[in-house]
Motif scaffolding. Structure first.
Motif, PDB file in Angstrom:
ATOM      1  N   VAL A 241     -11.060   4.129  -5.105  1.00 41.29           N
ATOM      2  CA  VAL A 241     -10.690   4.521  -3.942  1.00 41.29           C
ATOM      3  C   VAL A 241     -11.670   3.294  -2.404  1.00 41.29           C
ATOM      4  O   VAL A 241     -12.734   3.949  -3.016  1.00 41.29           O
ATOM      5  CB  VAL A 241     -10.196   5.637  -3.331  1.00 41.29           C
ATOM      6  CG1 VAL A 241     -10.284   6.296  -2.152  1.00 41.29           C
ATOM      7  CG2 VAL A 241      -9.784   6.371  -4.573  1.00 41.29           C
ATOM      8  N   ILE A 242     -11.317   2.439  -1.777  1.00 42.61           N
ATOM      9  CA  ILE A 242     -11.573   2.347  -0.702  1.00 42.61           C
ATOM     10  C   ILE A 242     -11.587   2.792   0.111  1.00 42.61           C
ATOM     11  O   ILE A 242     -10.214   2.668   0.767  1.00 42.61           O
ATOM     12  CB  ILE A 242     -11.633   0.777  -1.616  1.00 42.61           C
ATOM     13  CG1 ILE A 242     -12.224   0.532  -2.647  1.00 42.61           C
ATOM     14  CG2 ILE A 242     -13.005   0.197   0.265  1.00 42.61           C
ATOM     15  CD1 ILE A 242     -11.884  -1.303  -2.816  1.00 42.61           C
ATOM     16  N   PHE A 243     -12.007   3.444   0.988  1.00 46.59           N
ATOM     17  CA  PHE A 243     -11.608   3.695   2.793  1.00 46.59           C
ATOM     18  C   PHE A 243     -12.306   2.474   4.117  1.00 46.59           C
ATOM     19  O   PHE A 243     -13.888   2.290   3.364  1.00 46.59           O
ATOM     20  CB  PHE A 243     -12.766   5.195   3.144  1.00 46.59           C
ATOM     21  CG  PHE A 243     -11.713   6.052   2.117  1.00 46.59           C
ATOM     22  CD1 PHE A 243     -10.405   6.852   2.150  1.00 46.59           C
ATOM     23  CD2 PHE A 243     -12.204   6.929   0.815  1.00 46.59           C
ATOM     24  CE1 PHE A 243     -10.074   7.424   1.689  1.00 46.59           C
ATOM     25  CE2 PHE A 243     -11.214   7.611   0.517  1.00 46.59           C
ATOM     26  CZ  PHE A 243     -10.222   8.229   0.597  1.00 46.59           C
ATOM     27  N   HIS A 282      -6.402   1.177  -1.154  1.00 46.24           N
ATOM     28  CA  HIS A 282      -7.097   0.954  -0.163  1.00 46.24           C
ATOM     29  C   HIS A 282      -6.400   1.475   1.186  1.00 46.24           C
ATOM     30  O   HIS A 282      -5.233   1.807   0.915  1.00 46.24           O
ATOM     31  CB  HIS A 282      -6.574  -0.453   0.187  1.00 46.24           C
ATOM     32  CG  HIS A 282      -8.125  -1.787  -0.912  1.00 46.24           C
ATOM     33  ND1 HIS A 282      -9.023  -1.949  -0.492  1.00 46.24           N
ATOM     34  CD2 HIS A 282      -7.299  -2.179  -2.261  1.00 46.24           C
ATOM     35  CE1 HIS A 282      -9.086  -3.027  -1.593  1.00 46.24           C
ATOM     36  NE2 HIS A 282      -9.086  -2.806  -2.429  1.00 46.24           N
ATOM     37  N   ILE A 283      -7.202   2.223   1.613  1.00 49.74           N
ATOM     38  CA  ILE A 283      -7.548   2.776   2.552  1.00 49.74           C
ATOM     39  C   ILE A 283      -7.280   2.767   4.363  1.00 49.74           C
ATOM     40  O   ILE A 283      -8.801   2.402   3.986  1.00 49.74           O
ATOM     41  CB  ILE A 283      -7.065   4.391   3.049  1.00 49.74           C
ATOM     42  CG1 ILE A 283      -6.652   5.118   1.188  1.00 49.74           C
ATOM     43  CG2 ILE A 283      -6.236   5.351   4.488  1.00 49.74           C
ATOM     44  CD1 ILE A 283      -5.203   5.429   1.596  1.00 49.74           C
ATOM     45  N   LEU A 298      -1.580   2.303   3.652  1.00 50.81           N
ATOM     46  CA  LEU A 298      -1.849   2.537   2.018  1.00 50.81           C
ATOM     47  C   LEU A 298      -1.663   0.917   0.670  1.00 50.81           C
ATOM     48  O   LEU A 298      -0.426   0.579   1.219  1.00 50.81           O
ATOM     49  CB  LEU A 298      -1.448   3.815   1.649  1.00 50.81           C
ATOM     50  CG  LEU A 298      -1.220   3.897   0.122  1.00 50.81           C
ATOM     51  CD1 LEU A 298      -3.114   4.223  -0.064  1.00 50.81           C
ATOM     52  CD2 LEU A 298      -0.415   5.286  -0.409  1.00 50.81           C
ATOM     53  N   ALA A 299      -2.670   0.829   0.831  1.00 52.80           N
ATOM     54  CA  ALA A 299      -2.157  -0.271  -0.893  1.00 52.80           C
ATOM     55  C   ALA A 299      -2.514   0.388  -1.930  1.00 52.80           C
ATOM     56  O   ALA A 299      -3.792   0.692  -2.413  1.00 52.80           O
ATOM     57  CB  ALA A 299      -3.272  -1.626   0.082  1.00 52.80           C
ATOM     58  N   PRO A 356      -5.407 -12.658  -9.548  1.00 50.98           N
ATOM     59  CA  PRO A 356      -4.240 -13.365 -10.260  1.00 50.98           C
ATOM     60  C   PRO A 356      -3.503 -12.912 -10.774  1.00 50.98           C
ATOM     61  O   PRO A 356      -2.255 -13.335 -11.462  1.00 50.98           O
ATOM     62  CB  PRO A 356      -5.368 -14.258 -10.910  1.00 50.98           C
ATOM     63  CG  PRO A 356      -6.632 -13.039 -11.455  1.00 50.98           C
ATOM     64  CD  PRO A 356      -6.670 -12.308 -10.147  1.00 50.98           C
ATOM     65  N   ARG A 357      -3.142 -11.736 -11.132  1.00 58.03           N
ATOM     66  CA  ARG A 357      -2.367 -10.456 -11.748  1.00 58.03           C
ATOM     67  C   ARG A 357      -2.515  -9.135 -10.995  1.00 58.03           C
ATOM     68  O   ARG A 357      -3.277  -8.922 -11.172  1.00 58.03           O
ATOM     69  CB  ARG A 357      -2.476 -11.121 -12.627  1.00 58.03           C
ATOM     70  CG  ARG A 357      -1.967 -10.222 -14.413  1.00 58.03           C
ATOM     71  CD  ARG A 357      -2.032 -10.435 -15.545  1.00 58.03           C
ATOM     72  NE  ARG A 357      -1.334  -9.482 -16.503  1.00 58.03           N
ATOM     73  CZ  ARG A 357      -0.926  -9.732 -17.535  1.00 58.03           C
ATOM     74  NH1 ARG A 357      -1.538 -11.031 -18.415  1.00 58.03           N
ATOM     75  NH2 ARG A 357      -0.401  -8.877 -17.621  1.00 58.03           N
ATOM     76  N   GLY A 358      -0.920  -9.142 -11.257  1.00 54.73           N
ATOM     77  CA  GLY A 358      -0.810  -7.105 -10.859  1.00 54.73           C
ATOM     78  C   GLY A 358       0.550  -7.696  -9.856  1.00 54.73           C
ATOM     79  O   GLY A 358       0.968  -8.066  -9.084  1.00 54.73           O
ATOM     80  N   THR A 359       0.125  -6.087  -9.436  1.00 47.80           N
ATOM     81  CA  THR A 359       1.243  -6.006  -8.360  1.00 47.80           C
ATOM     82  C   THR A 359       0.689  -5.178  -6.836  1.00 47.80           C
ATOM     83  O   THR A 359      -0.848  -4.590  -7.185  1.00 47.80           O
ATOM     84  CB  THR A 359       2.091  -5.317  -8.720  1.00 47.80           C
ATOM     85  OG1 THR A 359       3.091  -6.093  -8.815  1.00 47.80           O
ATOM     86  CG2 THR A 359       3.497  -4.582  -7.613  1.00 47.80           C
ATOM     87  N   ILE A 360       1.014  -5.297  -5.764  1.00 45.50           N
ATOM     88  CA  ILE A 360       0.348  -4.593  -4.949  1.00 45.50           C
ATOM     89  C   ILE A 360       1.762  -3.555  -3.416  1.00 45.50           C
ATOM     90  O   ILE A 360       2.057  -4.591  -3.368  1.00 45.50           O
ATOM     91  CB  ILE A 360      -0.539  -5.094  -3.113  1.00 45.50           C
ATOM     92  CG1 ILE A 360      -1.762  -6.157  -4.039  1.00 45.50           C
ATOM     93  CG2 ILE A 360      -1.182  -4.380  -2.650  1.00 45.50           C
ATOM     94  CD1 ILE A 360      -2.741  -7.091  -3.350  1.00 45.50           C
TER      95      ILE A 360
END
Length: 375
Positions: A241-243, A282-283, A298-299, A356-360
Motif C-alpha cells: 500500500v502506497i499513500f 496506490h492512493i 485509487l489504483a 511490463p505485465r498485468g492490469t491496473i
C-alpha cells in the motif's frame, strides 16, 4: 407442415393519417396472418401504447400535429417503449434515410411500397423483437433465481458467523483458531457477495441511496487490505500500500460500499496474480482531466496475465467474466458492482495495462465529496 416463424401471432401497429395507405399494407400482409391495428395519428398511438405494446410499429413520416420523426424520438426516449422496432414509411425518398434513422427508426421503406420488400423488412424486425423477448424472459428467470438464492443465503451465513463468534470465546489450540479464522473470513466473503447482489439489484431498480459519512482514508484502505493478509500469504503474494504525501486525511462517501469496491478489486487481483508477485495499491490526489478539480484516485496494480484488448470494452458488464480461468471462481458481478458504486459517487473506473505485465484498475472519486486535509 411448415413451422410458424414466431411463437405467437405478432401484433403490428400502423400509424398513418391516410386510411388508403393502411389498406395497401393490410393487403400486402394479409396472407401472413399478423394481427394488424390501425390508428390515424401519433397522439392516438401514444394513448394505445399506454395500454398495449405492439411487436412492431409502421409509421408514416409526414403526418399533421406529430410527424413520424417526432413520434420516433419520443418513443425511443421512453424506457417502456424503446425496445419496440419501428419502420418509417415515407414518400420523401432515400435522401431522408439518415434522418429517419437518426430520429430512432430501426428501418426505412420508401413509397410506393414494394410488397416483397415490405414483407421481408417486417419479418426481419419481428425476428429481432422476438429475440429480444426471449432474452428478456431468460434474464428475468435468471434474476428470479438469483434473488431466491441470495435470500436463502441469509440464514446459513448468519449461522456461520454466530457460531464462529461463540467458538472464538472458547480455549482453542492455535491450529483450530487459524481454521476458525478462515471459516469466518469465508462467511464474511459470502455475506459481502450477497450484499453485492442486493445492492446491485437496488441500483438496477433505481432505489439505491448512498449513506455518506466522513471517514479516514488510510483506515479505509488499511482495514480492507488487512482482511486479505492470510489469503495473500497463502498465495505467496505481497500487497503493498502506497499513500501519496499530499493525500487528504478524510473523505466523505458511502464507506461500506467503497470497502466492497476495494475488496472486489483486491479479490480480482489476487485471483489472477501468480505466486511470488506483488499487488500494489496506490492512493493519491489527482486532477480531473475534464473539470480540472482535485479528485481522490485509487489504483490497484497486479502483475498477472492482463486482460485482452477485446475484453476491456465490456469487462464491467454484469455477468461478464471475460476468459474463464481454470480453478478460479468467477461470477462476473464484482467489476459491474464496482462501476455501479463508483458512478453513484459521481466518479469513474477504468482499466489500463500494467507494464511490463498485468492490469491496473483506476478509481477516481470527485473532489465534491472529499474534505480538506486536516492538520
Amino acid at each position: 407442415m411448415n413451422q410458424p416463424l414466431f411463437p405467437r401471432t405478432p401484433y403490428i401497429l400502423i400509424v398513418d393519417d391516410e386510411p388508403d395507405n393502411f389498406d395497401v399494407i393490410e393487403g400486402f400482409l394479409f396472407a401472413e396472418g399478423y394481427h394488424l391495428s390501425y390508428l390515424r395519428s401519433a397522439k392516438k398511438a401514444f394513448i394505445r401504447l399506454e395500454k398495449h405494446l405492439p411487436d412492431l410499429i409502421l409509421v408514416d413520416a409526414m403526418m399533421p400535429e406529430i410527424d413520424g420523426f417526432s413520434f420516433c424520438q419520443r418513443l425511443k426516449k421512453n424506457r417502456q417503449w424503446q425496445h419496440i422496432p419501428v419502420i418509417m414509411i415515407t414518400a420523401l425518398g432515400h435522401d431522408y434515410l439518415a434522418e429517419c434513422l437518426a430520429s430512432g427508426a430501426d428501418d426505412f421503406l420508401a413509397k410506393p411500397i414494394n410488397k416483397v420488400e415490405l414483407r421481408a423488412r417486417v419479418i426481419s424486425m419481428l425476428r429481432i423483437k422476438f429475440q429480444y423477448d426471449a432474452l428478456k424472459n431468460s434474464r428475468k428467470l435468471r434474476d428470479d433465481l438469483t434473488d431466491m438464492v441470495v435470500h436463502d443465503f441469509t440464514n446459513p451465513i448468519t449461522t456461520l458467523l454466530l457460531q464462529t463468534e461463540i467458538l472464538d470465546r472458547l480455549e482453542l489450540s492455535e491450529q483450530v483458531k487459524k481454521g476458525l479464522s478462515r471459516i469466518r473470513r469465508a462467511a464474511n466473503s459470502l455475506e459481502g457477495l450477497r450484499n453485492d447482489f442486493l445492492t446491485y439489484g437496488k441500483a438496477e431498480a433505481g432505489v439505491l441511496t448512498l449513506q455518506k459519512e466522513s471517514f479516514v482514508i488510510q483506515d479505509w484502505v488499511k482495514d480492507t487490505v488487512a482482511d486479505f493478509e492470510d489469503l495473500a500469504v497463502s498465495r505467496r503474494v505481497q500487497i503493498q500500500v502506497i499513500f501519496a504525501d499530499d493525500l487528504p486525511k478524510r473523505f466523505t462517501g458511502d464507506r461500506p460500499l467503497l470497502v466492497r469496491v476495494l475488496n472486489n478489486l483486491l479479490t480480482n487481483a489476487l485471483k489472477f496474480s501468480p505466486f511470488q508477485t506483488t499487488i500494489e495499491v496506490h492512493i493519491s490526489a489527482t486532477q480531473n482531466q475534464i473539470s480540472g478539480e482535485t479528485a481522490l484516485q485509487l489504483a490497484v496494480k497486479d502483475f498477472g496475465q492482463g486482460i485482452p484488448d477485446g475484453q476491456k470494452a465490456h469487462i464491467f458488464q454484469k455477468y461478464d467474466i471475460g476468459k474463464r480461468q481454470e480453478k478460479i471462481a468467477q461470477t462476473g458481478l464484482g467489476l459491474a458492482f464496482c462501476q455501479m458504486v463508483v458512478e453513484a459517487h459521481g466518479g469513474e473506473i477504468r482499466i489500463q495495462d500494467n507494464q511490463p505485465r498485468g492490469t491496473i484498475f483506476y478509481v477516481e472519486l470527485p473532489a465534491l465529496t472529499a474534505l480538506p486535509q486536516e492538520v
